[in-house]
Design an enzyme around this catalytic site. Structure first.
Site, PDB file in Angstrom:
ATOM      1  N   HIS A  96       0.843  -1.193   0.000  1.00 32.34           N
ATOM      2  CA  HIS A  96       0.000   0.000   0.000  1.00 32.34           C
ATOM      3  C   HIS A  96       0.884   1.251   0.000  1.00 32.34           C
ATOM      4  CE1 HIS A  96       0.996   0.532   4.233  1.00 32.34           C
ATOM      5  NE2 HIS A  96       0.652  -0.722   4.455  1.00 32.34           N
TER       6      HIS A  96
HETATM    7  P1  TYD Z   1      -1.665  -2.667   7.505  1.00 34.54           P
HETATM    8  O1  TYD Z   1      -1.226  -1.251   7.582  1.00 34.54           O
HETATM    9  O2  TYD Z   1      -2.342  -3.099   6.238  1.00 34.54           O
HETATM   10  O3  TYD Z   1      -0.430  -3.647   7.781  1.00 34.54           O
HETATM   11  P2  TYD Z   1       0.912  -3.910   6.933  1.00 34.54           P
HETATM   12  O4  TYD Z   1       1.170  -2.719   6.081  1.00 34.54           O
HETATM   13  O5  TYD Z   1       1.957  -4.095   7.960  1.00 34.54           O
HETATM   14  O6  TYD Z   1       0.752  -5.161   6.137  1.00 34.54           O
HETATM   15  O7  TYD Z   1      -2.592  -2.977   8.758  1.00 34.54           O
HETATM   16  C1  TYD Z   1      -3.083  -4.272   9.039  1.00 34.54           C
HETATM   17  C2  TYD Z   1      -4.329  -4.132   9.904  1.00 34.54           C
HETATM   18  O8  TYD Z   1      -4.028  -3.530  11.146  1.00 34.54           O
HETATM   19  C3  TYD Z   1      -5.418  -3.296   9.256  1.00 34.54           C
HETATM   20  O9  TYD Z   1      -6.659  -3.931   9.515  1.00 34.54           O
HETATM   21  C4  TYD Z   1      -5.382  -1.995   9.991  1.00 34.54           C
HETATM   22  C5  TYD Z   1      -4.817  -2.362  11.354  1.00 34.54           C
HETATM   23  N1  TYD Z   1      -3.969  -1.295  11.919  1.00 34.54           N
HETATM   24  C6  TYD Z   1      -4.429  -0.541  12.976  1.00 34.54           C
HETATM   25  O10 TYD Z   1      -5.558  -0.727  13.471  1.00 34.54           O
HETATM   26  N2  TYD Z   1      -3.619   0.438  13.502  1.00 34.54           N
HETATM   27  C7  TYD Z   1      -2.384   0.676  12.992  1.00 34.54           C
HETATM   28  O11 TYD Z   1      -1.666   1.580  13.492  1.00 34.54           O
HETATM   29  C8  TYD Z   1      -1.917  -0.111  11.878  1.00 34.54           C
HETATM   30  C9  TYD Z   1      -0.574   0.125  11.275  1.00 34.54           C
HETATM   31  C10 TYD Z   1      -2.757  -1.081  11.377  1.00 34.54           C
END
Ligand code: TYD
Length: 136
Positions: A52
């Site tokens: 992303h």
């Molecule tokens: P995501 O940012 O997609 O993780 P990565 O980039 O590490 O693969 O986040 C995964 C899940 O966690 C998504 O459902 C949102 C949640 N999340 C939070 O609730 N708070 C946060 O600070 C972060 C980074 C993610």
């Protein structure tokens, strides 16, 4: 925003026979104030994270333990950065697509972020990211 704005920041390191110490001051060692800290851990081998881009968020990614790769993509150029030092942080500016992979066992990825979590700040679709990037 180009991937050339993303760089490895050499954080202060206080070397000590009792164990080394690194510290980070928001706005001083990194170009933003820290509003949030999160970390990835217990990452199974072969896992991929990220996938992303953020509209406004600035981040610093640190391999607190072990190692992993960060693939940076500004829509024009791509660069793969290997992180394996807890005194190095990868600064990522807004509007950069990133993917994290190649996690070693027991690795811990800590992220310092300039804002609280906000799903509205994400581009989770690459095509949508590219359209926004090039205003098409
Ligand atoms: P995501 O940012 O997609 O993780 P990565 O980039 O590490 O693969 O986040 C995964 C899940 O966690 C998504 O459902 C949102 C949640 N999340 C939070 O609730 N708070 C946060 O600070 C972060 C980074 C993610």
């Amino acid at each position: 925003m180009s991937i050339n704005l993303c760089s490895i920041i050499d954080l202060p390191k206080i070397q000590d026979p009792r164990g080394n110490l690194t510290f980070i001051e928001g706005g001083n060692h990194i170009p933003f104030d820290i509003q949030r800290v999160y970390y990835l851990y217990d990452v199974p081998g072969g896992s991929e994270r990220g996938g992303h881009a953020h509209k406004d968020l600035h981040q610093l990614i640190i391999a607190m333990s072990g190692s992993f790769d960060v693939l940076l993509d500004d829509g024009k150029e791509k660069r793969r950065v290997h992180l394996n030092r807890s005194y190095n942080g990868l600064y990522i500016c807004p509007m950069i697509w990133r993917e994290l992979d190649n996690f070693s066992s027991a690795s811990v990825c800590m992220v310092l972020a300039s804002n609280k979590y906000d799903e509205v700040d994400y581009y989770r679709d690459y095509a949508e990211f590219m359209r926004a990037k090039w205003q098409i």
